[in-house]
Design a protein around this motif. Structure first.
Motif, PDB file in Angstrom:
ATOM      1  N   UNK B 106      -6.524   0.227  10.004  1.00 42.03           N
ATOM      2  CA  UNK B 106      -8.184   0.232   8.890  1.00 42.03           C
ATOM      3  C   UNK B 106      -7.715   1.740   8.882  1.00 42.03           C
ATOM      4  N   UNK B 122     -12.499   2.232   2.361  1.00 41.65           N
ATOM      5  CA  UNK B 122     -12.607   1.158   3.394  1.00 41.65           C
ATOM      6  C   UNK B 122     -13.925  -0.111   2.701  1.00 41.65           C
ATOM      7  N   UNK B 123     -12.629  -0.391   1.197  1.00 39.39           N
ATOM      8  CA  UNK B 123     -13.893  -1.868   1.252  1.00 39.39           C
ATOM      9  C   UNK B 123     -13.659  -3.097   2.000  1.00 39.39           C
ATOM     10  N   UNK B 124     -11.927  -2.950   2.601  1.00 44.67           N
ATOM     11  CA  UNK B 124     -12.074  -4.119   3.988  1.00 44.67           C
ATOM     12  C   UNK B 124     -11.763  -2.842   5.024  1.00 44.67           C
ATOM     13  N   UNK B 125     -11.917  -3.810   6.795  1.00 45.10           N
ATOM     14  CA  UNK B 125     -11.228  -2.736   7.158  1.00 45.10           C
ATOM     15  C   UNK B 125     -10.267  -3.385   8.325  1.00 45.10           C
ATOM     16  N   UNK B 127      -9.662  -5.494  11.050  1.00 48.74           N
ATOM     17  CA  UNK B 127      -9.953  -6.956  11.097  1.00 48.74           C
ATOM     18  C   UNK B 127      -9.222  -7.801   9.610  1.00 48.74           C
ATOM     19  N   UNK B 128     -10.074  -7.712   8.697  1.00 49.50           N
ATOM     20  CA  UNK B 128     -10.766  -7.694   7.394  1.00 49.50           C
ATOM     21  C   UNK B 128      -9.378  -7.792   6.791  1.00 49.50           C
TER      22      UNK B 128
END
Ligand code: SF4
Lengths: 131, 300
Positions: B106, B122-125, B127-128
């Motif tokens: 992250x 932070x478009x993805x975190x 885990x994503x």
């Protein structure tokens, strides 16, 4: 129909803004996150807390605020929420669909639009849930 | 071919990883010096991605340079500075250059760095992003568009078992494991009981997930106070700071603290090795490795 949609949008925002500081992401996950909105996390993390949470449980970015995910976990453990909601707490929530920003999550829930994910993501979820 | 994956899955050998120093100057000469220092002891070394929210030579470029000089990289990708297109481009780029170890994080906030006015992404975190790496491993991008040849990533991540909510950190790591992570490096920490609880909890559910706790080599009590005050997610208890600060030989006291941490961590369930962060840059790294029973070039 557009009138009805606008009305729903206004009602949803009117209810959620004061209580959860709703940003109208259009894909509400409140029920599965201990009724705490992950979009109020400065990093908008939807799958749990970052590694920067302070020793006192406050946010790395905003020291005056309790970490959203510390709050969510406390509530998940202590609030009498329905078991199915609690079971969804550890789900892998998909990346936010920016196309839904500003739309009504209630409408998107009914039309199942909020469950649409990119093809690669959907395929992986199918495969990992089938075994 | 990932030697890191081979050592973890095919042997019982202890896995030692480290942090590649950031590259701001010194060019390839500097890369070479760092490689020479680290290669004898470590199976793979992290190529960081704008670590601590400061801009540096990029993750992909450093990972390629390390590989060219014969040191296996673990290429980090941080969600703070890149949207999902850029993250997938880093992954496809790594694949193009035969880089198999990638670590998805992250990341610290922009406010931790020297350009706090930056837009955070932070478009993805974390885990994503791990799940996206698994999707690429299956031969497509997130969209479903084909990527051929598919990568064969050994997917790593990072967790901080020392930060609240402590019990939840175990569940979060299990989620990362379901998303595809096979190795987890841990944040630096000074609460042995938290580490014990975390490792026991993770190993009880996913015994094959390799846990790699971090230990930092420092020369005095000052960096302990610095980490406690300045580094997000690190808290150092006062008695630990005092133990080093009140010693007549701080460098020696700091060394023994690190050695004890290593020995304690290696005995815990699920722990497959250690991540060593060297802030001393003297001969202490070699001393530590030898005290842990290592000799140079054991992985080759
Ligand atoms: S400390 Fe909590 S609220 Fe703050 S950025 Fe991290 S996860 Fe979000």
């Amino acid at each position: 129909m557009p009138k009805l949609l606008n009305l729903l949008l206004a009602v949803e925002h009117g209810m959620k803004k004061p209580v959860w500081d709703c940003t109208m992401c259009g894909q509400c996950v409140l029920h599965s996150t201990g009724m705490t909105c992950p979009m109020t996390c400065p990093k908008t993390l939807r799958n749990g807390p970052c590694g920067g949470v302070r020793e006192d449980g406050h946010c790395e970015v905003k020291p005056e605020m309790r970490c959203v995910w510390v709050k969510a976990y406390d509530r998940k453990v202590s609030l009498p929420l329905p078991t199915v909601w609690k079971e969804h707490y550890n789900d892998l929530r998909p990346p936010v669909d920016m196309q839904l920003k500003g739309t009504s999550s209630w409408v998107n829930l009914i039309t199942k639009r909020d469950q649409q994910t990119p093809a690669g993501w959907a395929k992986r979820q199918e495969e990992t849930h089938s075994h | 071919m990932s030697k890191l994956r081979d050592v973890i899955t095919q042997t019982k050998d202890v896995v030692y990883t480290a942090e590649f120093p950031i590259i701001d100057g010194g060019g390839m000469e500097q890369v070479k010096k760092n490689v020479e220092r680290l290669a004898p002891w470590f199976v793979a070394v992290n190529a960081t991605d704008n670590t601590a929210a400061h801009a540096h030579a990029s993750n992909v470029s450093v990972a390629i340079a390390m590989k060219q000089h014969g040191l296996e990289p673990i290429m980090q990708i941080v969600c703070r500075d890149k949207n999902r297109l850029a993250i997938q481009a880093d992954m496809a780029g790594a694949n193009l250059h035969g880089i198999e170890n990638i670590a998805l994080l992250t990341g610290d906030d922009v406010t931790a760095g020297d350009e706090p006015e930056t837009r955070r992404v932070f478009d993805l975190d974390g885990p994503q992003a791990i799940n996206v790496a698994s999707i690429l491993n299956a031969g497509t991008y997130l969209s479903g568009r084909k990527l051929n040849p598919a990568p064969n990533f050994f997917i790593c991540s990072v967790e901080n078992p020392f930060a609240p909510p402590h019990d939840y950190r175990i569940e979060r790591v299990l989620k990362k494991h379901r998303a595809g992570a096979q190795m987890i490096q841990l944040q630096i920490g000074y609460y042995p009981e938290r580490l014990e609880k975390f490792c026991a909890g993770v190993a009880a559910t996913v015994p094959d997930l390799a846990i790699i706790p971090s230990v930092v080599l420092i020369k005095s009590a000052k960096p302990l106070s610095f980490m406690n005050d300045k580094v997000p997610g690190i808290s150092v208890p006062q008695d630990v700071i005092d133990r080093v600060a009140q010693s007549t030989d701080q460098a020696e006291a700091a060394y023994h603290l690190a050695l004890e941490q290593c020995q304690h961590a290696l005995a815990l369930p699920g722990v497959r090795g250690l991540h060593i962060t060297d802030f001393r840059h003297d001969d202490t790294l070699e001393r530590l490795m030898r005290d842990l029973g290592r000799t140079p070039n054991q992985y080759t």
